[in-house]
Design a protein around this motif. Structure first.
Motif, PDB file in Angstrom:
ATOM      1  N   LEU A  69      39.971  52.953  33.354  1.00 39.46           N
ATOM      2  CA  LEU A  69      38.571  52.568  33.451  1.00 39.46           C
ATOM      3  C   LEU A  69      38.008  52.523  34.833  1.00 39.46           C
ATOM      4  CD1 LEU A  69      39.084  49.227  31.404  1.00 39.46           C
ATOM      5  CD2 LEU A  69      38.263  51.589  30.657  1.00 39.46           C
ATOM      6  N   CYS A  70      36.940  53.229  35.150  1.00 42.59           N
ATOM      7  CA  CYS A  70      36.349  53.480  36.467  1.00 42.59           C
ATOM      8  C   CYS A  70      35.065  52.801  36.679  1.00 42.59           C
ATOM      9  CB  CYS A  70      36.610  54.948  36.938  1.00 42.59           C
ATOM     10  SG  CYS A  70      38.125  55.426  37.140  1.00 42.59           S
ATOM     11  N   GLN A  71      34.533  52.018  37.563  1.00 47.02           N
ATOM     12  CA  GLN A  71      33.543  51.410  38.015  1.00 47.02           C
ATOM     13  C   GLN A  71      32.907  52.169  39.081  1.00 47.02           C
ATOM     14  OE1 GLN A  71      31.958  48.866  36.052  1.00 47.02           O
ATOM     15  NE2 GLN A  71      30.305  49.449  37.561  1.00 47.02           N
ATOM     16  N   GLY A  72      31.756  52.992  38.875  1.00 45.89           N
ATOM     17  CA  GLY A  72      31.288  53.505  39.958  1.00 45.89           C
ATOM     18  C   GLY A  72      30.545  52.860  41.092  1.00 45.89           C
ATOM     19  N   SER A  73      29.767  51.819  40.746  1.00 43.82           N
ATOM     20  CA  SER A  73      29.365  50.987  41.848  1.00 43.82           C
ATOM     21  C   SER A  73      30.190  49.546  41.669  1.00 43.82           C
ATOM     22  CB  SER A  73      27.885  50.843  41.814  1.00 43.82           C
ATOM     23  OG  SER A  73      27.465  50.568  40.644  1.00 43.82           O
ATOM     24  N   PRO A  74      31.424  49.045  42.033  1.00 42.83           N
ATOM     25  CA  PRO A  74      31.855  47.944  41.953  1.00 42.83           C
ATOM     26  C   PRO A  74      31.466  46.807  42.611  1.00 42.83           C
ATOM     27  CG  PRO A  74      33.117  49.255  43.270  1.00 42.83           C
ATOM     28  CD  PRO A  74      32.035  50.120  42.776  1.00 42.83           C
ATOM     29  N   SER A  75      31.342  45.567  42.028  1.00 40.96           N
ATOM     30  CA  SER A  75      30.989  44.366  42.818  1.00 40.96           C
ATOM     31  C   SER A  75      32.069  44.012  43.810  1.00 40.96           C
ATOM     32  CB  SER A  75      30.779  43.167  41.704  1.00 40.96           C
ATOM     33  OG  SER A  75      32.073  42.848  41.128  1.00 40.96           O
ATOM     34  N   ALA A  76      31.704  43.035  44.604  1.00 41.77           N
ATOM     35  CA  ALA A  76      32.733  42.496  45.533  1.00 41.77           C
ATOM     36  C   ALA A  76      33.922  41.924  44.903  1.00 41.77           C
ATOM     37  CB  ALA A  76      31.884  41.359  46.498  1.00 41.77           C
ATOM     38  N   GLY A  77      33.722  41.172  43.986  1.00 36.08           N
ATOM     39  CA  GLY A  77      35.169  40.644  43.155  1.00 36.08           C
ATOM     40  C   GLY A  77      35.959  41.752  42.589  1.00 36.08           C
ATOM     41  N   GLN A  78      35.220  42.879  41.911  1.00 38.68           N
ATOM     42  CA  GLN A  78      36.042  44.159  41.604  1.00 38.68           C
ATOM     43  C   GLN A  78      36.855  44.768  42.804  1.00 38.68           C
ATOM     44  OE1 GLN A  78      32.706  46.112  39.322  1.00 38.68           O
ATOM     45  NE2 GLN A  78      33.823  45.562  37.492  1.00 38.68           N
ATOM     46  N   ARG A  79      36.234  45.022  44.001  1.00 41.05           N
ATOM     47  CA  ARG A  79      36.921  45.581  45.078  1.00 41.05           C
ATOM     48  C   ARG A  79      38.094  44.646  45.307  1.00 41.05           C
ATOM     49  NH1 ARG A  79      35.415  49.971  46.501  1.00 41.05           N
ATOM     50  NH2 ARG A  79      33.325  50.829  46.726  1.00 41.05           N
ATOM     51  N   ALA A  80      37.748  43.059  45.644  1.00 41.78           N
ATOM     52  CA  ALA A  80      39.001  42.362  45.755  1.00 41.78           C
ATOM     53  C   ALA A  80      40.187  42.294  44.526  1.00 41.78           C
ATOM     54  CB  ALA A  80      38.322  41.028  45.985  1.00 41.78           C
ATOM     55  N   ALA A  81      39.658  42.644  43.398  1.00 41.81           N
ATOM     56  CA  ALA A  81      40.628  42.568  42.371  1.00 41.81           C
ATOM     57  C   ALA A  81      41.559  44.047  42.569  1.00 41.81           C
ATOM     58  CB  ALA A  81      40.022  42.567  41.157  1.00 41.81           C
ATOM     59  N   GLY A 136      54.066  39.655  41.526  1.00 39.56           N
ATOM     60  CA  GLY A 136      53.887  40.292  40.232  1.00 39.56           C
ATOM     61  C   GLY A 136      52.719  39.666  39.574  1.00 39.56           C
ATOM     62  N   LEU A 137      52.600  38.240  39.558  1.00 40.28           N
ATOM     63  CA  LEU A 137      51.524  37.416  39.273  1.00 40.28           C
ATOM     64  C   LEU A 137      50.286  37.809  39.718  1.00 40.28           C
ATOM     65  CD1 LEU A 137      50.456  35.205  37.057  1.00 40.28           C
ATOM     66  CD2 LEU A 137      51.063  33.634  39.150  1.00 40.28           C
ATOM     67  N   VAL A 138      50.333  38.036  41.172  1.00 43.47           N
ATOM     68  CA  VAL A 138      48.883  38.398  41.888  1.00 43.47           C
ATOM     69  C   VAL A 138      48.500  39.832  41.417  1.00 43.47           C
ATOM     70  CG1 VAL A 138      48.023  38.901  44.007  1.00 43.47           C
ATOM     71  CG2 VAL A 138      49.139  36.965  43.693  1.00 43.47           C
ATOM     72  N   VAL A 139      49.456  40.521  41.281  1.00 49.26           N
ATOM     73  CA  VAL A 139      49.162  41.854  41.038  1.00 49.26           C
ATOM     74  C   VAL A 139      48.622  42.121  39.611  1.00 49.26           C
ATOM     75  CG1 VAL A 139      50.056  44.298  40.804  1.00 49.26           C
ATOM     76  CG2 VAL A 139      50.405  43.045  42.905  1.00 49.26           C
ATOM     77  N   GLY A 140      49.367  41.603  38.635  1.00 52.88           N
ATOM     78  CA  GLY A 140      49.054  41.619  37.245  1.00 52.88           C
ATOM     79  C   GLY A 140      47.856  41.027  36.972  1.00 52.88           C
ATOM     80  N   SER A 141      47.497  39.709  37.305  1.00 50.67           N
ATOM     81  CA  SER A 141      46.280  39.078  37.109  1.00 50.67           C
ATOM     82  C   SER A 141      45.185  40.025  37.610  1.00 50.67           C
ATOM     83  CB  SER A 141      46.401  37.669  37.511  1.00 50.67           C
ATOM     84  OG  SER A 141      47.366  37.012  37.143  1.00 50.67           O
ATOM     85  N   SER A 142      45.282  40.440  38.921  1.00 50.73           N
ATOM     86  CA  SER A 142      44.081  41.246  39.422  1.00 50.73           C
ATOM     87  C   SER A 142      43.892  42.301  38.613  1.00 50.73           C
ATOM     88  CB  SER A 142      44.529  41.821  40.992  1.00 50.73           C
ATOM     89  OG  SER A 142      44.601  40.715  41.731  1.00 50.73           O
ATOM     90  N   ARG A 143      44.738  43.107  38.320  1.00 53.31           N
ATOM     91  CA  ARG A 143      44.527  44.263  37.218  1.00 53.31           C
ATOM     92  C   ARG A 143      43.930  43.868  35.935  1.00 53.31           C
ATOM     93  NH1 ARG A 143      49.993  47.675  38.901  1.00 53.31           N
ATOM     94  NH2 ARG A 143      49.207  48.464  40.855  1.00 53.31           N
ATOM     95  N   SER A 144      44.472  42.838  35.419  1.00 58.58           N
ATOM     96  CA  SER A 144      44.121  42.395  34.184  1.00 58.58           C
ATOM     97  C   SER A 144      42.653  41.976  34.102  1.00 58.58           C
ATOM     98  CB  SER A 144      45.059  40.972  33.559  1.00 58.58           C
ATOM     99  OG  SER A 144      44.506  40.677  32.613  1.00 58.58           O
ATOM    100  N   TRP A 145      42.292  41.221  35.301  1.00 61.02           N
ATOM    101  CA  TRP A 145      40.978  40.722  35.460  1.00 61.02           C
ATOM    102  C   TRP A 145      40.060  42.050  35.866  1.00 61.02           C
ATOM    103  CZ3 TRP A 145      37.006  41.094  39.098  1.00 61.02           C
ATOM    104  CH2 TRP A 145      35.881  40.402  39.067  1.00 61.02           C
ATOM    105  N   LEU A 146      40.230  42.893  36.423  1.00 60.85           N
ATOM    106  CA  LEU A 146      39.705  43.981  36.619  1.00 60.85           C
ATOM    107  C   LEU A 146      39.476  44.707  35.488  1.00 60.85           C
ATOM    108  CD1 LEU A 146      38.085  45.699  38.899  1.00 60.85           C
ATOM    109  CD2 LEU A 146      40.157  47.130  39.393  1.00 60.85           C
ATOM    110  N   ALA A 147      40.187  45.104  34.711  1.00 65.11           N
ATOM    111  CA  ALA A 147      40.116  45.683  33.488  1.00 65.11           C
ATOM    112  C   ALA A 147      39.234  45.049  32.509  1.00 65.11           C
ATOM    113  CB  ALA A 147      41.420  45.973  32.674  1.00 65.11           C
ATOM    114  N   GLY A 148      39.298  43.478  32.546  1.00 68.68           N
ATOM    115  CA  GLY A 148      38.658  42.674  31.820  1.00 68.68           C
ATOM    116  C   GLY A 148      36.929  42.780  32.203  1.00 68.68           C
ATOM    117  N   SER A 149      36.954  42.849  33.620  1.00 69.32           N
ATOM    118  CA  SER A 149      35.460  42.950  34.279  1.00 69.32           C
ATOM    119  C   SER A 149      34.559  44.173  33.756  1.00 69.32           C
ATOM    120  CB  SER A 149      35.384  42.818  35.753  1.00 69.32           C
ATOM    121  OG  SER A 149      36.072  43.990  36.168  1.00 69.32           O
TER     122      SER A 149
END
Length: 194
Positions: A69-81, A136-149
């Protein structure tokens, strides 16, 4: 135990720690200055059949695999994730290699079976054990949140990703550090009675 191999390993691990640190800083700066798309790979749809038939042989079953999944114009939260999906392992690697280098340096300066070496081995073991789980928790949760966003169906719950076998290696280092500490104590007791 001031051998050429031990001194070389101390230098190599310190050099690798510096390289991981530079990769951490470089990746962080590159992502901060990048204004392009943010992408994440998810396995949420891994068991579905593709809509278009694929040219496969007779008897071959096709199912979906990872979806990008790719977001062309990501939000600040998506960049942080996105940063949270890459930077933590680089920081963990740099710090673990730095602790490993300090362990080798203590072996060179004071010998292998001394209290400082046992203490540094125990500290390294705890760092690897706890650091692997937290990273592992930080990376997994960041990727999961990014995919969910990007696709709400993918969900964004906390997950753990990465090589969890490092937890066993860390616990083994903790146990070996304790064994070495007991060995040092027994040797000191024996030297005191002779």
């Amino acid at each position: 135990m001031d051998t050429r191999l031990t001194r070389a390993l101390a230098s190599v691990t310190l050099g690798l720690a510096v390289l991981c640190g530079l990769a951490f800083v470089g990746t962080g700066v590159a992502h901060a200055l990048d204004d392009g798309a943010v992408c994440v790979q998810t396995d949420y749809w891994r068991n579905i059949r593709p809509a278009d038939p694929l040219p496969v042989g007779t008897g071959v079953e096709v199912s979906g695999s990872a979806t990008r999944l790719c977001q062309g114009s990501p939000s600040a939260g998506q960049r942080a994730a996105d940063l949270g999906g890459e930077l933590p392992w680089l920081l963990f690697g740099a710090l673990a290699l730095l602790l490993f280098s300090r362990l080798f340096r203590a072996v060179v300066q004071q010998g292998p079976f001394t209290a400082p070496v046992a203490q540094r081995l125990t500290v390294l073991g705890w760092f690897v054990t706890v650091g692997t789980l937290l990273t592992g928790l930080v990376v997994g949760s960041s990727r999961s949140w990014l995919a969910g966003s990007m696709a709400s169906a993918a969900g964004s719950g906390p997950t753990v990703s990465g090589p969890m076998a490092l937890v066993l290696a860390g616990l083994a280092a903790v146990v070996m550090g304790r064994v070495m500490r007991e060995g040092v104590r027994m040797r000191e007791d024996l030297e005191g009675t002779i």
